[in-house]
Motif scaffolding. Structure first.
Motif, mmCIF file in Angstrom:
data_model
loop_
_atom_site.group_PDB
_atom_site.id
_atom_site.type_symbol
_atom_site.label_atom_id
_atom_site.label_comp_id
_atom_site.label_asym_id
_atom_site.label_seq_id
_atom_site.Cartn_x
_atom_site.Cartn_y
_atom_site.Cartn_z
ATOM 1 N N GLU A 80 34.602 15.347 -1.399
ATOM 2 C CA GLU A 80 34.242 16.425 -2.326
ATOM 3 C C GLU A 80 32.821 16.944 -2.097
ATOM 4 O O GLU A 80 32.587 18.152 -2.088
ATOM 5 N N ASP A 81 31.856 16.042 -1.903
ATOM 6 C CA ASP A 81 30.469 16.469 -1.666
ATOM 7 C C ASP A 81 30.339 17.226 -0.348
ATOM 8 O O ASP A 81 29.645 18.247 -0.275
ATOM 9 N N ASP A 82 31.008 16.710 0.700
ATOM 10 C CA ASP A 82 30.934 17.389 1.992
ATOM 11 C C ASP A 82 31.638 18.747 1.960
ATOM 12 O O ASP A 82 31.234 19.673 2.667
ATOM 13 N N GLN A 83 32.685 18.876 1.143
ATOM 14 C CA GLN A 83 33.337 20.179 1.011
ATOM 15 C C GLN A 83 32.359 21.211 0.460
ATOM 16 O O GLN A 83 32.308 22.346 0.952
ATOM 17 N N LYS A 84 31.584 20.835 -0.539
ATOM 18 C CA LYS A 84 30.601 21.767 -1.110
ATOM 19 C C LYS A 84 29.558 22.166 -0.079
ATOM 20 O O LYS A 84 29.114 23.311 -0.040
ATOM 21 N N LYS A 85 29.188 21.222 0.762
ATOM 22 C CA LYS A 85 28.159 21.477 1.768
ATOM 23 C C LYS A 85 28.693 22.296 2.946
ATOM 24 O O LYS A 85 28.054 23.247 3.386
ATOM 25 N N TRP A 86 29.882 21.917 3.462
ATOM 26 C CA TRP A 86 30.330 22.458 4.737
ATOM 27 C C TRP A 86 31.319 23.620 4.652
ATOM 28 O O TRP A 86 31.330 24.481 5.534
ATOM 29 N N LEU A 87 32.172 23.667 3.639
ATOM 30 C CA LEU A 87 33.171 24.745 3.617
ATOM 31 C C LEU A 87 32.554 26.142 3.638
ATOM 32 O O LEU A 87 33.078 27.026 4.322
ATOM 33 N N PRO A 88 31.433 26.369 2.933
ATOM 34 C CA PRO A 88 30.829 27.712 3.029
ATOM 35 C C PRO A 88 30.368 28.073 4.447
ATOM 36 O O PRO A 88 30.269 29.250 4.779
ATOM 37 N N THR A 89 30.130 27.076 5.288
ATOM 38 C CA THR A 89 29.684 27.358 6.659
ATOM 39 C C THR A 89 30.848 27.649 7.595
ATOM 40 O O THR A 89 30.631 28.021 8.735
ATOM 41 N N LEU A 90 32.070 27.453 7.111
ATOM 42 C CA LEU A 90 33.236 27.641 7.962
ATOM 43 C C LEU A 90 33.827 29.033 7.825
ATOM 44 O O LEU A 90 35.040 29.213 7.821
#
Length: 153
Positions: A80-90
């Motif tokens: 969940e934490d990594d989704q917040k960090k990385w999904l916007p960069t994808l």
């Protein structure tokens, strides 16, 4: 909402699936490393006709058939934490000719990207900017890359 459903098998198995579902517009891809290993894709708003249970909600991008290109599949997991960090960069990579991002229907921490590149070095650069695609990052990590081409019948 569109969904991407996948199944894998031999040419004969996938041919049988296609004949049982003539109204679907499947995409058949062959492994770059082994032409006998194949994937069948169904991008639809309907339910899956596959028994494999592999399905993704399409979050971004689209998919169009292109001849004589490599399709790069990257599967990865983000907590969940990594989704917040990385999904916007994808968002769609500028150098990619085609891009699709999907999130697993069954496991919301599983993701899949399908990309096409005109230059493999651009793909390598994109991977380097997203370390979760190739590096271990804890218990949710199981990244892999597979390369497919359009199957020839």
């Amino acid at each position: 909402m569109n969904y991407l459903y996948l199944t894998f098998g031999s040419k004969s198995i996938l041919t049988e699936l296609k004949s049982q579902n003539p109204t679907h517009q499947f995409v058949e891809l062959a492994s770059f490393e082994n032409e006998q290993k194949r994937a069948l894709l169904d991008i639809t708003s309907a339910d899956s006709v596959f028994k494999s249970g592999i399905g993704f909600k399409v979050l971004a991008g689209n998919f169009h058939i292109q001849q004589d290109v490599n399709y790069y599949f990257n599967h990865f997991m983000l907590d969940e934490d990594d989704q917040k960090k990385w999904l916007p960069t994808l968002t769609k990579p500028a150098a990619s000719l085609q891009y699709l991002l999907g999130q697993s229907i069954k496991h919301d921490f599983n993701f899949l990207t399908i990309t096409i590149w005109d230059d493999e070095s651009k793909y390598s650069d994109w991977i380097a900017q997203h370390p979760f695609l190739s590096n271990a990052n804890g218990t949710f990590d199981s990244p892999y890359k597979r390369v497919f081409t359009l199957a020839k019948n």
